[in-house]
Design a protein around this motif. Structure first.
Motif, mmCIF file in Angstrom:
data_model
loop_
_atom_site.group_PDB
_atom_site.id
_atom_site.type_symbol
_atom_site.label_atom_id
_atom_site.label_comp_id
_atom_site.label_asym_id
_atom_site.label_seq_id
_atom_site.Cartn_x
_atom_site.Cartn_y
_atom_site.Cartn_z
ATOM 1 N N THR A 1 -9.768 -2.179 -6.633
ATOM 2 C CA THR A 1 -10.267 -2.341 -5.258
ATOM 3 C C THR A 1 -10.267 -1.014 -4.519
ATOM 4 O OG1 THR A 1 -7.999 -3.012 -4.747
ATOM 5 C CG2 THR A 1 -9.655 -4.738 -4.749
ATOM 6 N N ARG A 2 -10.944 -0.981 -3.421
ATOM 7 C CA ARG A 2 -10.925 0.163 -2.510
ATOM 8 C C ARG A 2 -10.059 -0.217 -1.310
ATOM 9 N NH1 ARG A 2 -11.784 4.358 -4.660
ATOM 10 N NH2 ARG A 2 -12.184 5.275 -2.612
ATOM 11 N N PRO A 3 -9.509 0.775 -0.614
ATOM 12 C CA PRO A 3 -8.710 0.460 0.570
ATOM 13 C C PRO A 3 -9.571 -0.269 1.611
ATOM 14 C CG PRO A 3 -8.514 2.795 -0.037
ATOM 15 C CD PRO A 3 -9.604 2.218 -0.864
ATOM 16 N N PRO A 4 -9.018 -1.044 2.511
ATOM 17 C CA PRO A 4 -7.579 -1.284 2.660
ATOM 18 C C PRO A 4 -7.019 -2.235 1.598
ATOM 19 C CG PRO A 4 -8.807 -2.615 4.228
ATOM 20 C CD PRO A 4 -9.819 -1.751 3.529
ATOM 21 N N LEU B 1 2.526 -3.541 -1.581
ATOM 22 C CA LEU B 1 1.743 -2.307 -1.497
ATOM 23 C C LEU B 1 0.750 -2.434 -0.341
ATOM 24 C CD1 LEU B 1 0.739 0.427 -2.802
ATOM 25 C CD2 LEU B 1 -0.919 -0.973 -4.044
ATOM 26 N N ALA B 2 0.744 -1.411 0.516
ATOM 27 C CA ALA B 2 -0.255 -1.365 1.589
ATOM 28 C C ALA B 2 -0.848 0.039 1.612
ATOM 29 C CB ALA B 2 0.382 -1.693 2.937
ATOM 30 N N VAL B 3 -2.157 0.145 1.472
ATOM 31 C CA VAL B 3 -2.820 1.452 1.513
ATOM 32 C C VAL B 3 -4.018 1.361 2.450
ATOM 33 C CG1 VAL B 3 -3.928 3.302 0.192
ATOM 34 C CG2 VAL B 3 -2.196 1.864 -0.914
ATOM 35 N N ASP B 4 -4.116 2.339 3.330
ATOM 36 C CA ASP B 4 -5.253 2.381 4.253
ATOM 37 C C ASP B 4 -5.274 3.764 4.897
ATOM 38 O OD1 ASP B 4 -7.440 1.577 5.702
ATOM 39 O OD2 ASP B 4 -6.437 -0.087 6.722
ATOM 40 N N ALA B 5 -6.241 4.020 5.740
ATOM 41 C CA ALA B 5 -6.202 5.250 6.526
ATOM 42 C C ALA B 5 -5.073 5.122 7.544
ATOM 43 C CB ALA B 5 -7.549 5.454 7.219
ATOM 44 N N ASN B 6 -4.358 6.197 7.774
ATOM 45 C CA ASN B 6 -3.341 6.252 8.835
ATOM 46 C C ASN B 6 -2.135 5.341 8.659
ATOM 47 O OD1 ASN B 6 -4.966 8.083 10.311
ATOM 48 N ND2 ASN B 6 -6.202 6.345 11.014
ATOM 49 N N ILE B 7 -1.788 5.024 7.435
ATOM 50 C CA ILE B 7 -0.535 4.265 7.267
ATOM 51 C C ILE B 7 0.616 5.264 7.222
ATOM 52 C CG2 ILE B 7 0.809 2.849 5.665
ATOM 53 C CD1 ILE B 7 -1.295 0.985 5.565
ATOM 54 N N THR B 8 1.648 4.969 8.005
ATOM 55 C CA THR B 8 2.773 5.912 8.099
ATOM 56 C C THR B 8 4.081 5.220 7.765
ATOM 57 O OG1 THR B 8 3.356 5.416 10.394
ATOM 58 C CG2 THR B 8 1.555 6.997 10.050
ATOM 59 N N MET B 9 5.110 6.022 7.728
ATOM 60 C CA MET B 9 6.457 5.513 7.487
ATOM 61 C C MET B 9 6.860 4.477 8.545
ATOM 62 S SD MET B 9 9.023 6.638 5.337
ATOM 63 C CE MET B 9 10.699 6.085 5.126
ATOM 64 N N LEU C 1 -2.217 8.066 -5.738
ATOM 65 C CA LEU C 1 -3.491 7.784 -5.066
ATOM 66 C C LEU C 1 -4.614 8.537 -5.787
ATOM 67 C CD1 LEU C 1 -2.319 8.045 -1.349
ATOM 68 C CD2 LEU C 1 -2.768 5.965 -2.668
ATOM 69 N N ARG C 2 -4.353 9.781 -6.123
ATOM 70 C CA ARG C 2 -5.363 10.601 -6.796
ATOM 71 C C ARG C 2 -5.762 9.965 -8.134
ATOM 72 N NH1 ARG C 2 -2.282 15.204 -6.331
ATOM 73 N NH2 ARG C 2 -2.523 15.505 -4.091
ATOM 74 N N ARG C 3 -4.779 9.493 -8.854
ATOM 75 C CA ARG C 3 -5.048 8.946 -10.191
ATOM 76 C C ARG C 3 -5.976 7.736 -10.155
ATOM 77 N NH1 ARG C 3 -2.435 9.297 -15.291
ATOM 78 N NH2 ARG C 3 -0.787 10.616 -14.485
ATOM 79 N N VAL C 4 -5.882 6.935 -9.078
ATOM 80 C CA VAL C 4 -6.752 5.757 -8.997
ATOM 81 C C VAL C 4 -8.012 6.047 -8.183
ATOM 82 C CG1 VAL C 4 -4.873 4.103 -9.294
ATOM 83 C CG2 VAL C 4 -5.519 4.827 -6.979
ATOM 84 N N GLY C 5 -8.213 7.336 -7.849
ATOM 85 C CA GLY C 5 -9.459 7.719 -7.186
ATOM 86 C C GLY C 5 -9.454 7.517 -5.676
#
Ligand code: PHE
Length: 345
Positions: free
Chosen positions: A188-191, A220-228, A299-303
């Motif tokens: 999948t692509r983010p988010p 797992l949560a990945v998106d633009a601007n996700i922070t600690m 992240l790089r490895r999955v594109g």
């Protein structure tokens, strides 16, 4: 002719009277009501009679037929009742005793906790994903930033599958649910927002806190601007929903090769309220999960471009959660199949 009918009737009834078993009823029926019975003969012959006689005799013969059929049904019923009474008496069966209840199944304690934890994250917008238990080295280690010969592999005592390829053994029983992070991101692509419950395996001696097979749940949560801050807020809410609205949480640095920074999260001890007791080893805190910000290498490895996207991940053992919730002191009880233990939940 009518006298003849009277004789048939008397004969049939006395024979019926004499019958003592249901098995003999059919022969009686054939004799008196069957195709070759005298009564059927009379009914068949009616057509040849003059009208007046046909009417009279026909009515009487049909009446007799119905009467005999009813007598047969009554006799059958009476014999059946008598037989049931005999059987009951013979077996000394007390039909007034209450019945024995069917044993009722229930959900295993691990399944209950798994659903409860999933529900909390689903309510926050996560989806539930799954992955294989027999896994490639690539997903379990390599793609998670744990290359061959890296000492971090020692963090997971691994059960390898006896399978060779180019002199390597790239197949194993997954040691954690983290490989599903990679599998999901590849698809999948983010988010991305997923939780992944499932079985994991470790090559370990068992004791009160270790099993060679147990359950984890990954997030797992990945998106633009996700922070600690998202990581902390999400896991804080989770801890409060699962362990009570008063819970406090503590994050400390920890190391997992696939996150940077990495943390572990503890909740304040709900037995002593943080003062220190046996459950929390006098520390006031109970560690419940590992987490961190997804490492850019992954992240790089999955594109996914790490300049655009960031994310957090976490993982926890489900039995440990259940043990804390219910005061269970030995993880080996979960899969020992002792119903006295399992029925308590
Ligand atoms: N997979 C790790 C373990 O089994 C837990 C973890 C998951 C840590 C995700 C950080 C992020 O120990």
């Amino acid at each position: 002719m009518t006298e003849e009918l009277e004789r048939f009737k008397a004969q049939a009834l006395s024979e019926l009277e004499a019958i003592a078993e249901t098995g003999e009823l059919e022969a009686w029926r054939i004799r008196h009501l069957g195709r070759k019975s005298p009564l059927t003969g009379i009914l068949r012959g009616l057509a040849t009679l003059p009208l007046e006689e046909r009417r009279r005799l026909g009515a009487a013969a049909n009446e007799l037929k119905v009467f005999l059929e009813e007598s047969l049904a009554q006799k059958r019923q009476a014999l059946r009742e008598a037989e049931t009474a005999r059987l009951l008496a013979a077996a000394a069966l007390d039909v007034t005793l209450p019945g024995r209840p069917w044993p009722q199944g229930g959900l295993h304690i691990t399944t209950q906790i798994q659903r409860e934890v999933c529900d909390i994250f689903v309510a926050m917008g996560f989806q539930v994903a799954e992955g294989p238990e027999v896994e490639w080295d690539y997903y379990n280690f390599e793609a998670l930033n744990i290359p061959k010969d890296h000492p971090a592999r020692d963090m997971w005592a691994t059960l390898w599958i006896d399978y060779e390829r180019d002199g390597e053994r790239p197949m194993l029983l997954r040691t954690h649910t983290s490989p599903v992070q990679i599998r999901v991101m590849e698809q999948t692509r983010p988010p991305v927002r997923v939780v992944v419950p499932g079985k994991v395996y470790r090559y370990e001696a068992t004791d009160a806190t270790h099993e060679w097979m147990f359950y984890q749940i990954e997030g797992l949560a990945v998106d633009a601007n996700i922070t600690m801050a998202d990581l902390k807020g999400t896991l804080f809410q989770f801890a409060r929903r699962l362990f009570g609205p008063e819970r406090r949480v503590r994050f400390r640095c920890d190391y997992f090769p696939f996150v940077e920074p990495g943390v572990d999260m503890s909740i304040d001890c709900f037995v002593c309220g943080g003062k220190g007791c046996r459950l929390c080893s006098e520390s006031g805190w109970i560690e419940i999960l590992g987490a961190g910000m997804v490492h850019p290498n992954i992240l790089r490895r999955v594109g996914y471009d790490p300049e655009v996207y960031s994310g957090f991940a976490f993982g926890m053992g489900l039995e440990r959660i259940a043990m804390l919730r219910h005061g269970i002191d030995d993880i080996r009880l979960f899969y020992a199949n002792d119903l006295r233990f399992l029925r308590q939940f």
